[in-house]
Design a protein around this motif. Structure first.
Motif, short mmCIF file in Angstrom:
data_model
loop_
_atom_site.label_atom_id
_atom_site.label_comp_id
_atom_site.label_asym_id
_atom_site.label_seq_id
_atom_site.Cartn_x
_atom_site.Cartn_y
_atom_site.Cartn_z
N VAL A 60 1.40 -1.20 0.25
CA VAL A 60 0.14 0.02 -0.22
C VAL A 60 0.99 1.05 -0.05
CG1 VAL A 60 -2.11 -1.44 1.06
CG2 VAL A 60 0.18 -0.32 2.42
N PHE A 61 2.06 1.40 0.37
CA PHE A 61 3.02 2.32 0.14
C PHE A 61 4.46 1.39 -0.10
CE2 PHE A 61 5.33 6.20 2.81
CZ PHE A 61 4.36 7.00 1.78
N GLN A 62 5.22 2.12 -0.90
CA GLN A 62 6.60 2.16 -1.81
C GLN A 62 7.50 2.71 -2.27
OE1 GLN A 62 5.96 -1.23 -4.51
NE2 GLN A 62 3.58 -0.13 -5.30
N SER A 63 8.18 3.17 -2.29
CA SER A 63 9.64 2.77 -2.79
C SER A 63 9.25 3.75 -4.18
CB SER A 63 10.91 2.30 -3.25
OG SER A 63 11.08 2.11 -2.17
N ASP A 64 9.55 5.36 -4.79
CA ASP A 64 8.97 5.80 -6.14
C ASP A 64 10.45 6.51 -5.84
OD1 ASP A 64 8.46 7.91 -7.97
OD2 ASP A 64 7.26 8.60 -6.22
N LEU A 65 10.95 5.54 -7.23
CA LEU A 65 12.34 5.83 -7.85
C LEU A 65 12.32 7.03 -7.88
CD1 LEU A 65 12.75 2.25 -9.50
CD2 LEU A 65 13.83 3.80 -7.08
N SER A 66 10.95 7.76 -8.74
CA SER A 66 10.76 9.23 -9.94
C SER A 66 11.80 10.75 -9.08
CB SER A 66 9.54 9.46 -9.91
OG SER A 66 8.30 9.74 -9.24
N THR A 67 11.06 10.05 -7.25
CA THR A 67 11.49 11.83 -6.35
C THR A 67 12.93 11.08 -5.13
OG1 THR A 67 9.99 10.75 -5.26
CG2 THR A 67 9.36 12.19 -6.02
N ASN A 68 13.28 9.50 -5.86
CA ASN A 68 13.94 9.45 -4.93
C ASN A 68 13.99 9.41 -4.15
OD1 ASN A 68 16.46 7.64 -6.08
ND2 ASN A 68 17.78 10.06 -4.50
N GLN A 69 12.64 8.41 -3.53
CA GLN A 69 11.91 7.93 -2.03
C GLN A 69 12.11 6.68 -2.03
OE1 GLN A 69 11.44 10.56 0.51
NE2 GLN A 69 12.60 11.63 -0.74
N LEU A 70 13.09 6.27 -1.06
CA LEU A 70 13.11 4.73 -1.25
C LEU A 70 13.01 4.28 0.59
CD1 LEU A 70 16.70 4.89 -3.17
CD2 LEU A 70 13.78 4.40 -3.68
N GLY A 71 12.50 3.15 0.70
CA GLY A 71 11.95 2.39 1.85
C GLY A 71 11.69 2.53 2.35
N PRO A 72 10.40 3.54 2.35
CA PRO A 72 9.62 3.81 3.05
C PRO A 72 8.72 2.58 4.71
CG PRO A 72 8.27 3.62 1.15
CD PRO A 72 9.58 3.40 0.73
N GLY A 73 9.11 3.02 4.98
CA GLY A 73 8.00 2.47 6.78
C GLY A 73 7.91 2.72 7.81
N HIS A 74 7.95 1.58 8.47
CA HIS A 74 7.66 1.72 9.43
C HIS A 74 7.20 3.30 10.51
CE1 HIS A 74 9.35 -0.57 13.60
NE2 HIS A 74 8.74 0.95 14.38
N ASN A 75 5.52 2.56 9.83
CA ASN A 75 4.95 4.29 9.88
C ASN A 75 3.70 4.22 11.44
OD1 ASN A 75 2.68 2.05 8.70
ND2 ASN A 75 1.36 4.00 9.35
N SER A 76 3.21 5.27 11.98
CA SER A 76 2.50 5.39 12.19
C SER A 76 1.95 6.64 12.04
CB SER A 76 3.24 6.21 14.33
OG SER A 76 4.03 7.09 13.77
#
Length: 322
Positions: A248-264
């Motif tokens: 439901v949420f993952q890396s976006d290579l186009s903006t270099n946002q990598l490995g999103p996670g461990h959220n609250s």
């Protein structure tokens, strides 16, 4: 006009947790890069957290069970008392399964101000489950007069590092019921680098419980999944929870946002907008073990819901400074 949030909100803070208290303050805690203490900062606004001074409320022991690798603290306010859940171990060495040896712990503060003094915090010890194995990333929530505990733990009979479990609690540091497994690594996106389900976070909206979690290795493969249960169902029954087959949420290579996670999850200043809090990196060329790379930064992102009442997290937000 929608609020523009500073992103990254707080640099070099992984596993971020933000709680908006009844006093109007946002309280923030997260893993510090040295993994040696627990700190809290607070502010009246989310952007204010970017400039708030952290206060150390607990430090690791010199030796023994809580002396190494202090991970993923979460701050909760339960029945008039503050509690922090965190994972810790006694060694940085890996065990015979090639895994760390963390267990889950709880500390309590009955002072009105959780940041007033380290002396106000009392150690409640290990939160024990039915298995004496690697465990971490505990969270808790209340529903219909019952308090639930959700966490990640290794089962030696199941391939991978950790699965997700839930149990009812007798008190904030003791389980009441036998843990039941809700999810294990199984999809391709959950088993990249490592077979992992960890970092659960619980959101109660639209007559449903949404439990997000993180999967795969903590590099650019890290991604978030989600379980969903109706809020009138038996939350201790694994059959009540439906698992999304895709992240439901993952890396976006186009903006270099990598490995999103461990959220609250938290809410906006006016209480009208749900906000996801998560960590992310902006590069993939990590030297050595990703665990010891400090540049997982805390970000915040408003999100909406679809016509069926399910959260739509979209893509990681680009940095607007750094």
């Amino acid at each position: 006009m929608a609020e523009t949030y500073i992103n990254p909100l707080i640099i070099q803070r992984a596993d971020p947790y933000i709680y908006k208290h009844t006093d109007g303050y946002y309280y923030f805690t997260a893993s510090v890069p040295a993994y040696n203490l627990i700190e809290i900062r607070r502010a009246k606004t989310l952007n204010g957290l970017a400039h708030a001074a952290p206060r150390t409320v607990w430090r690791k022991h010199e030796s023994g069970a809580m002396s190494k690798l202090i991970w993923a603290p979460e701050l909760h306010f339960i029945d008039g008392h503050w509690f922090i859940y965190f994972a810790a171990t006694d060694t940085e060495e890996l065990d015979e399964l090639g895994m760390f040896t963390h267990r889950m712990y709880c500390i309590e503060c009955d002072a009105e101000d959780p940041m007033a003094s380290e002396d106000n915090w009392v150690e409640r010890g290990q939160v024990k489950t039915d298995k004496d194995t690697f465990s971490l990333d505990a969270t808790t929530f209340e529903h219909n007069g019952k308090r639930y505990y959700v966490w990640a733990q290794k089962d030696k009979a199941i391939k991978g590092n950790s699965n997700l479990y839930i149990a009812e609690m007798a008190n904030p540091w003791t389980l009441k019921t036998k843990p039941v497994m809700l999810s294990k690594p199984e999809f391709d996106w959950e088993i990249k680098g490592f077979w992992v389900n960890e970092g659960p976070a619980v959101l109660h909206r639209n007559h449903k419980f949404f439990m997000t979690y993180s999967a795969s290795a903590t590099d650019e493969n890290y991604a978030m999944g989600m379980l969903t249960a109706a809020d009138d169902s038996d939350l201790l029954d694994p059959a009540s929870w439906q698992k999304s087959p895709k992240p439901v949420f993952q890396s976006d290579l186009s903006t270099n946002q990598l490995g999103p996670g461990h959220n609250s999850f938290t809410v906006s200043e006016d209480g009208q907008q749900d906000i996801m809090v998560y960590h992310c990196r902006n590069y993939s060329d990590i030297k050595g073990d990703p665990l010891y790379d400090p540049n997982r930064h805390t970000l915040v992102k408003p999100f909406s819901y679809d016509d069926n009442g399910y959260p739509v997290f979209g893509k990681p937000v680009p940095y607007n400074y750094l």
